[in-house]
Design an enzyme around this catalytic site. Structure first.
Site, PDB file in Angstrom:
ATOM      1  N   GLU A   1     -42.973  27.562  27.251  1.00 41.69           N
ATOM      2  CA  GLU A   1     -43.594  27.786  25.927  1.00 41.69           C
ATOM      3  C   GLU A   1     -43.391  29.209  25.448  1.00 41.69           C
ATOM      4  OE1 GLU A   1     -44.480  25.997  23.663  1.00 41.69           O
ATOM      5  OE2 GLU A   1     -44.312  24.252  24.945  1.00 41.69           O
TER       6      GLU A   1
HETATM    7  C1  FAD Z   1     -40.841  23.279  34.598  1.00 45.09           C
HETATM    8  C2  FAD Z   1     -40.345  23.589  33.243  1.00 45.09           C
HETATM    9  C3  FAD Z   1     -40.743  22.788  32.179  1.00 45.09           C
HETATM   10  C4  FAD Z   1     -40.240  23.041  30.900  1.00 45.09           C
HETATM   11  N1  FAD Z   1     -40.568  22.200  29.869  1.00 45.09           N
HETATM   12  C5  FAD Z   1     -39.890  22.304  28.685  1.00 45.09           C
HETATM   13  C6  FAD Z   1     -40.028  21.309  27.670  1.00 45.09           C
HETATM   14  O1  FAD Z   1     -40.796  20.362  27.798  1.00 45.09           O
HETATM   15  N2  FAD Z   1     -39.272  21.431  26.544  1.00 45.09           N
HETATM   16  C7  FAD Z   1     -38.391  22.467  26.351  1.00 45.09           C
HETATM   17  O2  FAD Z   1     -37.735  22.513  25.323  1.00 45.09           O
HETATM   18  N3  FAD Z   1     -38.263  23.443  27.296  1.00 45.09           N
HETATM   19  C8  FAD Z   1     -38.978  23.377  28.445  1.00 45.09           C
HETATM   20  N4  FAD Z   1     -38.836  24.332  29.414  1.00 45.09           N
HETATM   21  C9  FAD Z   1     -37.964  25.454  29.148  1.00 45.09           C
HETATM   22  C10 FAD Z   1     -38.729  26.773  28.972  1.00 45.09           C
HETATM   23  O3  FAD Z   1     -39.471  26.745  27.797  1.00 45.09           O
HETATM   24  C11 FAD Z   1     -37.675  27.901  29.023  1.00 45.09           C
HETATM   25  O4  FAD Z   1     -37.288  28.004  30.374  1.00 45.09           O
HETATM   26  C12 FAD Z   1     -38.210  29.201  28.501  1.00 45.09           C
HETATM   27  O5  FAD Z   1     -38.426  29.113  27.124  1.00 45.09           O
HETATM   28  C13 FAD Z   1     -37.267  30.369  28.768  1.00 45.09           C
HETATM   29  O6  FAD Z   1     -35.939  30.044  28.455  1.00 45.09           O
HETATM   30  P1  FAD Z   1     -34.797  30.287  29.529  1.00 45.09           P
HETATM   31  O7  FAD Z   1     -35.235  29.660  30.801  1.00 45.09           O
HETATM   32  O8  FAD Z   1     -33.497  29.852  28.989  1.00 45.09           O
HETATM   33  O9  FAD Z   1     -34.787  31.828  29.739  1.00 45.09           O
HETATM   34  P2  FAD Z   1     -33.981  32.924  28.861  1.00 45.09           P
HETATM   35  O10 FAD Z   1     -34.168  32.686  27.428  1.00 45.09           O
HETATM   36  O11 FAD Z   1     -32.580  33.001  29.373  1.00 45.09           O
HETATM   37  O12 FAD Z   1     -34.758  34.233  29.239  1.00 45.09           O
HETATM   38  C14 FAD Z   1     -34.616  34.896  30.499  1.00 45.09           C
HETATM   39  C15 FAD Z   1     -35.543  36.110  30.525  1.00 45.09           C
HETATM   40  O13 FAD Z   1     -35.162  37.023  29.502  1.00 45.09           O
HETATM   41  C16 FAD Z   1     -36.275  37.297  28.657  1.00 45.09           C
HETATM   42  N5  FAD Z   1     -35.757  37.446  27.289  1.00 45.09           N
HETATM   43  C17 FAD Z   1     -34.960  36.596  26.609  1.00 45.09           C
HETATM   44  N6  FAD Z   1     -34.754  37.055  25.381  1.00 45.09           N
HETATM   45  C18 FAD Z   1     -35.425  38.217  25.259  1.00 45.09           C
HETATM   46  C19 FAD Z   1     -35.604  39.166  24.216  1.00 45.09           C
HETATM   47  N7  FAD Z   1     -35.044  39.005  23.017  1.00 45.09           N
HETATM   48  N8  FAD Z   1     -36.374  40.245  24.471  1.00 45.09           N
HETATM   49  C20 FAD Z   1     -36.966  40.423  25.665  1.00 45.09           C
HETATM   50  N9  FAD Z   1     -36.828  39.551  26.695  1.00 45.09           N
HETATM   51  C21 FAD Z   1     -36.066  38.464  26.479  1.00 45.09           C
HETATM   52  C22 FAD Z   1     -37.230  36.133  28.805  1.00 45.09           C
HETATM   53  O14 FAD Z   1     -38.564  36.508  28.556  1.00 45.09           O
HETATM   54  C23 FAD Z   1     -37.008  35.738  30.254  1.00 45.09           C
HETATM   55  O15 FAD Z   1     -37.840  36.501  31.080  1.00 45.09           O
HETATM   56  C24 FAD Z   1     -39.360  24.129  30.693  1.00 45.09           C
HETATM   57  C25 FAD Z   1     -38.997  24.954  31.766  1.00 45.09           C
HETATM   58  C26 FAD Z   1     -39.449  24.679  33.024  1.00 45.09           C
HETATM   59  C27 FAD Z   1     -38.982  25.541  34.155  1.00 45.09           C
END
Ligand code: FAD
Length: 597
Positions: free
Chosen positions: A441
């Protein structure tokens, strides 16, 4: 086997006495929640949580979900029956509109029992949790026809919902999204693409699954401006609402993950699946935000839920585990050692957990009340003030309560010593389950950026100024009350630090955006400290008034004064460290070249 008892007495204290929710009985649904009804609903919710959901928490963790060769997914045993009871009890639609089968009771109540349900079984509660987010998006952005078609079955729980944003290359930055939507000419679209990490994406507890999917209509602009939202059901549904043939949606695999094993986290493949636009073309992000804002409060609530459950187990263990003697002489001399609850360092942990949980509950419920006012009031001014506070507090509730929920789970695990690290006592599950709430989220770093980058400046800082005024007025009104002085002095100091940090951001972030980014996480926590402190101020004030009038539960009220004081003495002073870090700027943080790491 971990224990769990829903904190009904504490919830009642917050809703009835501190928030004085009956003041709002001009809002739709509030008059139906008389104090008796409120108590009855909390009591019924507690029973479901304690007797039905909680015993399955461990089962869900150990058994997990299973995907079969045909792509179907089964949930852990017992989940079907528990989910059925949840739906039959009308919990899914507790605060949903009556015209679609809901009960239209306050969202405040939904949040209160939601805490119990999630404490008892976070993984199981994510199936209805995602459904409720999807319901909110359809209510706000769907056409009348879409509402009639999808909502009644979702509100009764026969169909569940999901939210599909994430793709392998696209997480936080939704502008990178590639899933595509091709118009068919008959009002529907063919949706293709792959989504990952989709919670409750596939399972066998409901007749149908209503996926809300972000995709890009052919020819749409690049970036976030070209994203639209679609309803894509697992099984197609005809105009009469009858479930028919399978749509082009399948679960490619289940993610192996650290916790919430009872919830299916799916890779979802969309292969020219039939989808229906919801909201405006290219307005998908706005529509999805309705769902995400609701979900963000729901995730903050998960942090509180796990914190409360972990705390209760730590207390029980600390009372019975015998190790060492009290520093002030044996407390249970007939035994070979005293229970560890006599040791100040164990008390430090228990008091910290409790001080955060109780104020976290108050903050969550206060924010839920703002949501009710924002959505149900006839008074435009009241709606605007509440909407401002809701928007401001959403990243704080999500980011701070989930960080604290995880910290509390770890603290509770520490109370168990080595027994906390092995699986037997269930403390490891709390830690594993709590961890995800900090990530999904919108990872908490993103919540902090939302607060600093968007919410502070919104409408010329109207919301933040209103919050500062509310807390400042509270301190001022109670300044000459000597019983309140130990609390308001500390709260005022925290508020001063927060205002100084806000001023520093105004003066230093515009011309140097890295200063805002570098300050954001500390700022979010500083905000949380003051917001939780304000909740303590209000709880203590109420407790003192009730004690003076000889009303209420004396034991509980006296305990509030002690725990509130602990918060002010031991936790609130962290504001100074946050301010010092914020005002150190970004130069050192950004001082090394990327290759130097
Ligand atoms: C168990 C689980 C359930 C989930 N359920 C859902 C779901 O139901 N529906 C859905 O759509 N998604 C879901 N997700 C996905 C989840 O919302 C994403 O993993 C999350 O939004 C982060 O995206 P990412 O993993 O690609 O990380 P990234 O976007 O690659 O980010 C990696 C890190 O970089 C940081 N970062 C990225 N951009 C910036 C910025 N501009 N400035 C500062 N820091 C930054 C982030 O805070 C993070 O710490 C789920 C994930 C998991 C693990």
């Amino acid at each position: 086997m971990p224990i769990y008892q829903a904190p009904v007495r504490d919830t009642l204290f917050v809703i009835r006495d501190v928030l004085n929710y009956q003041r709002y009985d001009n809002l739709a649904g509030f008059a139906d929640a008389s104090p008796d009804i409120l108590e009855a609903i909390l009591g019924e919710g507690a029973k479901l949580a304690e007797n039905v959901l909680h015993p399955l928490n461990r089962v869900g963790d150990e058994e997990g979900c299973k995907r079969h060769d045909d792509g179907s997914v089964t949930v852990p045993k017992g989940f079907h029956e528990a989910y059925k009871q949840y739906c039959e009890g009308g919990w899914m639609g507790l605060s949903a509109p009556e015209e679609f089968g809901g009960q239209n009771l306050p969202y405040l109540l939904h949040s209160a029992v939601g805490e119990y349900f999630s404490s008892a079984n976070m993984a199981l509660m994510m199936y209805p949790g995602l459904t409720q987010g999807a319901i909110a998006a359809i209510i706000t952005h769907g056409t009348d026809e879409q509402k009639q078609k999808w909502l009644p079955r979702m509100i009764e729980g026969t169909w569940t919902g999901t939210m599909n944003l994430t793709e392998p290359h696209c997480g936080t930055d939704l502008g990178l999204l590639r899933s595509k939507a091709v118009p068919t000419g008959n009002g529907s679209y063919k949706i293709s693409g792959q989504k990952i990490f989709i919670s409750a994406g596939e399972h066998d507890m409901s007749e149908n699954i209503v996926h809300l999917v972000l995709a890009r209509i052919e020819g749409a602009p690049e970036g976030v401006k070209g994203i639209s939202l679609f309803i894509v059901p697992k099984y197609k549904v005809d105009d009469a609402g009858t479930v028919g043939e399978a749509n082009g949606v399948s679960c490619g695999s289940l993610e192996e993950k650290m916790g919430i094993h009872g919830n299916s986290t799916c890779v979802m493949n969309y292969d020219e699946a039939e989808g229906f636009l919801i909201g405006a073309e290219n307005g998908g992000l706005k529509a999805m935000f309705t769902m995400m804002n609701e979900a963000r409060l729901g995730v903050g609530l998960q942090g509180l839920s796990i914190g409360e459950a972990a705390y209760q187990n730590a207390v029980a263990y600390a009372r019975e585990r015998l190790q060492g003697r009290s520093l002030t002489g044996a407390k249970e001399p007939e035994k070979k050692a005293d229970p560890i609850i006599v040791h100040p360092d164990i008390r430090r942990k228990l008091m910290t957990m409790r001080a955060i949980n109780e104020s976290g509950r108050a903050l969550l419920l206060w924010t839920a009340l703002q949501s009710d006012i924002a959505h149900r009031s006839d008074d435009e001014n009241a709606r605007q003030i509440a909407d401002d506070l809701l928007a401001l507090m959403t990243p704080v509730v999500k980011g701070v309560l989930t960080d604290k929920g995880f910290d509390i789970a770890v603290m509770a695990q520490q109370v168990f010593g080595g027994h906390g690290y092995i699986e037997e006592h269930g403390m490891s599950q709390f830690v594993r389950d709590a961890r995800i709430a900090m990530i999904y989220e919108g990872a908490n770093g993103i919540q902090a950026l939302d607060l600093v980058g968007r919410k502070l400046a919104l409408n010329g800082g109207r919301a933040v100024q209103a919050f500062f005024k509310e807390v400042g007025d509270f301190c001022e009104e109670n300044r000459s009350d000597e019983n309140m002085a130990p609390y308001t002095k500390s709260l005022k100091k925290g508020l001063n630090d927060l205002q100084a940090a806000t001023m520093w951001l105004m003066q230093n972030a515009m011309q140097k955006p890295d200063n805002a980014g570098a300050a954001s996480y500390d700022y979010m926590h500083l905000f949380g400290l003051v917001a939780l402190g304000y909740m303590w101020g209000r709880m203590v004030k109420t407790a003192q008034a009730q004690l003076a009038a000889g009303e209420g539960d004396k034991d509980m009220l006296e305990q509030k004064l002690v725990v509130g004081r602990f918060y002010m003495e031991r936790i609130m002073p962290e504001s100074a460290a946050h301010l010092a870090r914020i005002s150190s700027g970004s130069d050192t943080m950004m001082g090394l070249a990327a290759e130097a790491f």
